[in-house]
Design a protein around this motif. Structure first.
Motif, PDB file in Angstrom:
ATOM      1  N   GLN A 192     129.989  46.569  71.941  1.00  0.00           N
ATOM      2  CA  GLN A 192     129.389  46.664  73.206  1.00  0.00           C
ATOM      3  C   GLN A 192     129.511  45.268  73.618  1.00  0.00           C
ATOM      4  O   GLN A 192     128.732  44.262  73.135  1.00  0.00           O
ATOM      5  CB  GLN A 192     128.191  47.313  73.662  1.00  0.00           C
ATOM      6  N   LEU A 193     130.468  44.848  74.574  1.00  0.00           N
ATOM      7  CA  LEU A 193     130.454  43.704  75.342  1.00  0.00           C
ATOM      8  C   LEU A 193     129.556  43.530  76.628  1.00  0.00           C
ATOM      9  O   LEU A 193     129.724  44.365  77.431  1.00  0.00           O
ATOM     10  CB  LEU A 193     131.780  43.327  75.508  1.00  0.00           C
ATOM     11  N   THR A 194     128.560  42.756  76.816  1.00  0.00           N
ATOM     12  CA  THR A 194     127.682  42.301  78.060  1.00  0.00           C
ATOM     13  C   THR A 194     128.054  41.171  78.631  1.00  0.00           C
ATOM     14  O   THR A 194     128.313  40.289  78.008  1.00  0.00           O
ATOM     15  CB  THR A 194     126.494  42.854  77.758  1.00  0.00           C
ATOM     16  N   GLY A 195     127.618  41.128  79.837  1.00  0.00           N
ATOM     17  CA  GLY A 195     127.804  39.789  80.292  1.00  0.00           C
ATOM     18  C   GLY A 195     126.630  39.480  81.394  1.00  0.00           C
ATOM     19  O   GLY A 195     126.069  40.395  81.995  1.00  0.00           O
ATOM     20  N   LYS A 196     126.531  38.076  81.710  1.00  0.00           N
ATOM     21  CA  LYS A 196     125.196  37.609  82.332  1.00  0.00           C
ATOM     22  C   LYS A 196     125.940  36.352  83.387  1.00  0.00           C
ATOM     23  O   LYS A 196     126.558  35.568  82.585  1.00  0.00           O
ATOM     24  CB  LYS A 196     124.223  37.168  81.656  1.00  0.00           C
ATOM     25  N   THR A 209     116.118  28.940  92.654  1.00  0.00           N
ATOM     26  CA  THR A 209     116.076  29.007  91.227  1.00  0.00           C
ATOM     27  C   THR A 209     117.161  28.415  90.907  1.00  0.00           C
ATOM     28  O   THR A 209     118.316  28.753  91.189  1.00  0.00           O
ATOM     29  CB  THR A 209     116.194  30.633  91.115  1.00  0.00           C
ATOM     30  N   LEU A 210     117.124  27.648  89.921  1.00  0.00           N
ATOM     31  CA  LEU A 210     118.150  26.799  89.164  1.00  0.00           C
ATOM     32  C   LEU A 210     119.130  27.759  88.508  1.00  0.00           C
ATOM     33  O   LEU A 210     120.269  27.759  88.501  1.00  0.00           O
ATOM     34  CB  LEU A 210     117.793  25.649  88.272  1.00  0.00           C
ATOM     35  N   VAL A 211     118.640  28.718  87.750  1.00  0.00           N
ATOM     36  CA  VAL A 211     119.389  29.506  87.210  1.00  0.00           C
ATOM     37  C   VAL A 211     118.897  31.034  87.224  1.00  0.00           C
ATOM     38  O   VAL A 211     117.858  31.364  86.817  1.00  0.00           O
ATOM     39  CB  VAL A 211     119.231  29.165  85.503  1.00  0.00           C
ATOM     40  N   HIS A 212     119.815  31.545  87.896  1.00  0.00           N
ATOM     41  CA  HIS A 212     119.345  33.115  88.127  1.00  0.00           C
ATOM     42  C   HIS A 212     120.377  33.934  87.126  1.00  0.00           C
ATOM     43  O   HIS A 212     121.599  33.602  87.283  1.00  0.00           O
ATOM     44  CB  HIS A 212     119.639  33.504  89.614  1.00  0.00           C
ATOM     45  N   GLN A 213     119.985  34.858  86.665  1.00  0.00           N
ATOM     46  CA  GLN A 213     120.670  35.773  86.164  1.00  0.00           C
ATOM     47  C   GLN A 213     121.029  37.017  86.820  1.00  0.00           C
ATOM     48  O   GLN A 213     120.295  37.950  87.078  1.00  0.00           O
ATOM     49  CB  GLN A 213     119.912  35.976  84.570  1.00  0.00           C
ATOM     50  N   SER A 214     122.412  37.411  86.547  1.00  0.00           N
ATOM     51  CA  SER A 214     122.979  38.669  87.238  1.00  0.00           C
ATOM     52  C   SER A 214     123.703  39.380  85.968  1.00  0.00           C
ATOM     53  O   SER A 214     124.432  38.918  85.466  1.00  0.00           O
ATOM     54  CB  SER A 214     123.698  38.514  88.327  1.00  0.00           C
ATOM     55  N   SER A 215     123.770  40.730  86.063  1.00  0.00           N
ATOM     56  CA  SER A 215     124.395  41.649  84.962  1.00  0.00           C
ATOM     57  C   SER A 215     125.987  41.803  85.305  1.00  0.00           C
ATOM     58  O   SER A 215     126.146  41.893  86.555  1.00  0.00           O
ATOM     59  CB  SER A 215     123.848  42.827  84.826  1.00  0.00           C
ATOM     60  N   VAL A 216     126.744  41.481  84.458  1.00  0.00           N
ATOM     61  CA  VAL A 216     128.199  41.563  84.572  1.00  0.00           C
ATOM     62  C   VAL A 216     128.643  42.617  83.561  1.00  0.00           C
ATOM     63  O   VAL A 216     128.672  42.258  82.372  1.00  0.00           O
ATOM     64  CB  VAL A 216     128.769  40.218  84.538  1.00  0.00           C
ATOM     65  N   ASN A 217     128.919  43.752  84.268  1.00  0.00           N
ATOM     66  CA  ASN A 217     129.529  44.753  83.307  1.00  0.00           C
ATOM     67  C   ASN A 217     130.794  44.928  82.784  1.00  0.00           C
ATOM     68  O   ASN A 217     131.702  44.587  83.780  1.00  0.00           O
ATOM     69  CB  ASN A 217     129.161  46.334  83.879  1.00  0.00           C
ATOM     70  N   PHE A 218     131.174  44.690  81.536  1.00  0.00           N
ATOM     71  CA  PHE A 218     132.358  44.747  80.858  1.00  0.00           C
ATOM     72  C   PHE A 218     132.984  46.109  80.268  1.00  0.00           C
ATOM     73  O   PHE A 218     132.068  46.737  79.891  1.00  0.00           O
ATOM     74  CB  PHE A 218     132.684  43.639  79.914  1.00  0.00           C
ATOM     75  N   TYR A 219     134.032  46.411  80.601  1.00  0.00           N
ATOM     76  CA  TYR A 219     134.510  47.625  80.147  1.00  0.00           C
ATOM     77  C   TYR A 219     135.885  47.584  79.501  1.00  0.00           C
ATOM     78  O   TYR A 219     136.526  46.634  79.553  1.00  0.00           O
ATOM     79  CB  TYR A 219     134.937  48.703  81.234  1.00  0.00           C
ATOM     80  N   MET A 220     136.144  48.614  78.391  1.00  0.00           N
ATOM     81  CA  MET A 220     137.299  48.759  77.860  1.00  0.00           C
ATOM     82  C   MET A 220     137.894  50.329  78.084  1.00  0.00           C
ATOM     83  O   MET A 220     137.207  51.123  77.641  1.00  0.00           O
ATOM     84  CB  MET A 220     137.118  48.454  76.219  1.00  0.00           C
ATOM     85  N   ASP A 221     139.010  50.273  78.671  1.00  0.00           N
ATOM     86  CA  ASP A 221     139.322  51.616  79.188  1.00  0.00           C
ATOM     87  C   ASP A 221     138.481  52.199  80.234  1.00  0.00           C
ATOM     88  O   ASP A 221     138.107  51.621  81.205  1.00  0.00           O
ATOM     89  CB  ASP A 221     139.510  52.562  77.728  1.00  0.00           C
ATOM     90  N   SER A 222     137.717  53.249  79.612  1.00  0.00           N
ATOM     91  CA  SER A 222     136.659  53.934  80.490  1.00  0.00           C
ATOM     92  C   SER A 222     135.208  53.650  80.192  1.00  0.00           C
ATOM     93  O   SER A 222     134.546  54.104  80.980  1.00  0.00           O
ATOM     94  CB  SER A 222     137.192  55.398  80.736  1.00  0.00           C
ATOM     95  N   SER A 223     135.078  53.002  79.331  1.00  0.00           N
ATOM     96  CA  SER A 223     133.506  52.808  78.916  1.00  0.00           C
ATOM     97  C   SER A 223     133.376  51.529  78.584  1.00  0.00           C
ATOM     98  O   SER A 223     134.216  50.490  78.147  1.00  0.00           O
ATOM     99  CB  SER A 223     133.087  53.875  77.782  1.00  0.00           C
ATOM    100  N   GLY A 224     131.985  50.864  78.369  1.00  0.00           N
ATOM    101  CA  GLY A 224     131.745  49.495  77.829  1.00  0.00           C
ATOM    102  C   GLY A 224     131.553  49.662  76.335  1.00  0.00           C
ATOM    103  O   GLY A 224     131.625  48.503  75.860  1.00  0.00           O
ATOM    104  N   GLU A 225     131.740  50.522  75.304  1.00  0.00           N
ATOM    105  CA  GLU A 225     131.646  50.616  74.163  1.00  0.00           C
ATOM    106  C   GLU A 225     132.712  51.011  73.752  1.00  0.00           C
ATOM    107  O   GLU A 225     133.829  51.865  74.347  1.00  0.00           O
ATOM    108  CB  GLU A 225     130.484  51.449  73.738  1.00  0.00           C
TER     109      GLU A 225
END
Length: 339
Positions: A192-196, A209-225
């Protein structure tokens, strides 16, 4: 005349190491000693080998000194001894002899020339204490040694990320893409590939805020796994309204201040242990209007071949959307690829 380009600060290096320095922590030594197991496992190899060797040498010497004082208290070192005198440790007349007796006892070499007499209970008690204490110490140090050898961290180093990310269209949608590959034949399952997205942010209350984290969703075909990682795969993130990278364009890419942290979590098929590999991309490492070159080919033997000489190579996208990009932007990306 050449001008120095500003250095982009990174929280995570390209090889996944932490670039954040921890300073001014009160009681740092105490905190490390409270979790002595993790401290020993995380030691660098040169320190661990030193600890491994010194554990044996110091315990041999420590108990050798104790046996030496026991013999001294028993009067074994007197020049003239009574005919009925019984030494605590036979044939250990010096500190060196006591050290050798301690070494022979702890390493279970066996007794021959030096041995304990049954009439000296203090020496017998010391011998038992030595074997119990040093046995526990050896188990701890040897266990930490083996734990470091078996850490999934080494397996994670055989996971390769593309040197740069690309922005192009996929199925009509503008996407950020990264390429990931497994460099070993043993499978990685449940990948599973995840991003921030790490970037500065000013809240509605005006707090910066010097470093704010936001979720970045990565997919392969139709799912993230993906069920397993056996071929080089390309994961993508759609730049839609829900993306933290919304509004990213070829013109403002190099002026944006962010770091894209990408993490791959997987399970090793051979040991069922979980491993994690990381990398990050700064704006200078994201190529707008490019796509990855094919890396998978078939040969005459009806087998697939993954040619990693093409793994990091990119080519300009044929999409008409990117053909109108400004010339200077493409020139900067070409310079980056040549570095």
């Amino acid at each position: 005349m050449t001008t120095n380009k500003p250095v982009q600060r990174r929280i995570v290096s390209k090889d996944g190491h932490n670039n954040v320095r921890i300073d001014n922590v009160e009681g740092m030594v105490k905190l490390y000693l409270h979790d002595i197991w993790t401290t020993v496992v995380d030691m660098k190899w040169r320190y661990k080998l030193t600890l491994f060797a010194s554990t044996f040498v110091m315990t041999w010497f420590f108990f050798g000194v104790i046996f030496y004082f026991i013999s001294m208290g028993n009067g074994d070192f007197e020049e003239v001894l009574p005919s009925n005198h019984t030494a605590c440790v036979e044939n250990a007349k010096t500190l060196t002899g006591a050290f050798l007796f301690s070494l022979e006892s702890q390493t279970t070499i066996g007794y021959g020339f030096r041995y304990i007499n049954e009439e000296c209970p203090l020496a017998i008690f010391t011998l038992v204490a030595q074997l119990v204490i040093t046995g526990l110490a050896e188990i701890f140090v040897t266990g930490a040694f083996l734990a470091k050898l078996a850490r999934p961290k080494k397996r994670a180093e055989t996971i390769k990320f593309s040197r740069s990310a690309v922005v192009c269209r996929r199925e009509g949608k503008l996407c950020v893409m990264v390429r990931v590959a497994n460099m070993r034949k043993s499978l990685l399952v449940q990948c599973q590939l995840t991003g921030k997205l790490l970037h500065p942010k000013v809240t509605q209350e005006g707090e910066k805020t010097l470093v704010h984290q936001s979720s970045v969703n990565f997919y392969m075909d139709s799912s993230g796994e993906c069920p397993f990682l056996i071929l080089p795969l390309t994961f993508y993130h759609v730049l839609d309204e829900s993306s933290p990278l919304v509004g990213l364009t070829a013109d403002n890419l190099l002026t944006r201040d962010f770091e894209l942290l990408v993490t791959l979590n997987a399970t090793m098929e051979s040991t069922a242990a979980t491993c994690q590999s990381r990398t990050s991309y700064v704006p200078q490492e994201i190529l707008w209007g490019y796509e990855f070159k094919p890396v998978l080919f078939s040969n005459n033997n009806s087998r697939y071949v993954a040619d990693f000489s093409f793994f990091d190579k990119v080519q300009a996208s044929a999409d008409s959307m990117f053909l109108s990009n400004n010339t200077e932007k493409l020139k900067l990306e070409e310079e980056y690829k040549k570095e």
